[in-house]
Design an enzyme around this catalytic site. Sequence first.
Site, PDB file in Angstrom:
ATOM      1  N   HIS A  86      -2.922 -27.001   5.568  1.00 19.69           N
ATOM      2  CA  HIS A  86      -2.181 -25.559   5.707  1.00 19.69           C
ATOM      3  C   HIS A  86      -2.340 -25.515   7.414  1.00 19.69           C
ATOM      4  O   HIS A  86      -3.010 -26.046   8.568  1.00 19.69           O
ATOM      5  CB  HIS A  86      -2.714 -24.808   4.627  1.00 19.69           C
ATOM      6  CG  HIS A  86      -2.537 -23.701   4.339  1.00 19.69           C
ATOM      7  ND1 HIS A  86      -2.438 -22.226   5.314  1.00 19.69           N
ATOM      8  CD2 HIS A  86      -1.706 -23.589   3.119  1.00 19.69           C
ATOM      9  CE1 HIS A  86      -2.294 -21.767   4.665  1.00 19.69           C
ATOM     10  NE2 HIS A  86      -1.677 -22.093   3.389  1.00 19.69           N
ATOM     11  N   ASP A 141      -2.356 -25.781  -3.888  1.00 19.39           N
ATOM     12  CA  ASP A 141      -1.454 -26.430  -4.592  1.00 19.39           C
ATOM     13  C   ASP A 141      -2.530 -27.879  -5.464  1.00 19.39           C
ATOM     14  O   ASP A 141      -1.752 -28.678  -5.908  1.00 19.39           O
ATOM     15  CB  ASP A 141      -0.423 -26.980  -3.931  1.00 19.39           C
ATOM     16  CG  ASP A 141       0.880 -25.577  -4.108  1.00 19.39           C
ATOM     17  OD1 ASP A 141       0.573 -24.931  -4.679  1.00 19.39           O
ATOM     18  OD2 ASP A 141       0.983 -25.816  -2.564  1.00 19.39           O
TER      19      ASP A 141
END
Length: 433
Positions: A305, A362
Amino acid sequence: MSDSAKLIIDGKEHLFPIVKGTQGERAIDITGLREQAGLITLDTSLGNTGSCLSRITYIDGEKGILLYRGYPIEELAEKSTFVETAYLLIHGELPAKDELSVFSNRLNESSLIHEDMRHFFVAFPKYAHPMGILATMVASLSTFYPVPDIMDPDAEEQFMANLISQVRTVAAFSYKKSIGEPTVYPSFKLRYVENFLNMMFSSPVKDYRQDPDIVRAVELFLILHADHEQNCSASTVRLVGSSLSNIYSVISAGISALWGPRHGGANQEVIHMLEHILATGADPKGFINRAKNKTSKERLMGFGHRVYKSFDPRAKILKQACHKLLNKPGVSNPLFDIALKIEELALKDEYFVERNLYPNVDFYSGLILKAVGIPYDMFTVLFAIGRVPGWLAQWREMVHTASFKIVRPRQVYIGQSKRHYEPIDKRISRKQG
Ligand code: CMC
């Protein structure tokens, strides 16, 4: 601590104010840099650029903290509903009972889309990706519900309600189109999530039985996806919104940005990977090794991320939810087991450790959606439904900021210097072979 930063350029000192956030983060305000010193800043992919001052969402990527309007995501995930969270993001405070009731009623009353729009669904090919349909249909809504250039507060509330509610209807209609079933209309009697599930899974010949665990799982999914400050799609929303484009086009642009596999499209890719491993018996290590190989361009989907350099708090919550929803007593879920194995292997692997690559939202979200019965192609659509309130909050905050201007970054040009036009018969072909 100094309130200004000194920059020495060509021997000359320039002072720039330091702006402080409520959580202690500091930024050098360089808006006057070009005027003062004739320079611009260069920060490709904007990884170190604050593009706005915002009161909506706070992330501490090192500590894994996420707050919506100051409230920890863990508390909202446990106690709130998606509609209440949407209200919070847009209006800045949790609603009182009467405020929530007005907001919910408005959402319910705004849930239909113009009947003529149902013909549009017929024209899409059967294999059309629902994200393509969603982006198109949301932009098309502006032709049926024209947005005035200047909106009074009530009109603004109404258009925001239209978007939160109609996106859900369009999503369900696009799914029905893809499976060749008649569309199911929204119902005033059902709450937001139940309404969506009913439009997705009931049919003229079959009622849909609502399961409270499933309803809660979808509610949780939507709350966790509702905002994430200045990510790719939120920045797109602000960028497009800054031209004063209408609110439907703005949200349609956000949907398009979300679609990509490096953003919201990753949840679908994770399930493909897990299913491939399950079906072929492939060694999960193979995926990890390929993701480490710089020549393959593959990545371990659901990992890494831009902001989180520790566990994404949303992934933590979803992992717990997977344990609850998927591992009923005595029953294990093979896909979840593979996901846990991959996480374990990656978190011990030097490559991932060195780069602070942890599971992101996700990684586990697709497992929840699969358990609910949502087909793969709809995973990113569900992300979009969840993200609409966040996009609206970002848009609204921007257009109500007194100093707001059209967004227009600059560049450092590295192309050809000035040259002169050559007639075609004097040009040398650069085509090989
Ligand atoms: N697998 C393998 N290597 C990775 C991964 C990954 N998933 N993510 C980052 N890296 C490596 C990358 O190759 C780079 O290595 P090096 O320094 O040797 O060149 C280093 O880690 C830093 O990566 P980056 O690309 O500079 O980081 P970024 O902040 O630009 O990218 C990201 C963030 C999310 C796009 C990226 O981690 C990624 O592509 N992850 C996989 C896709 C994914 O799961 N996306 C969902 C994001 S969360 C939900 C959302 O916001 O939509």
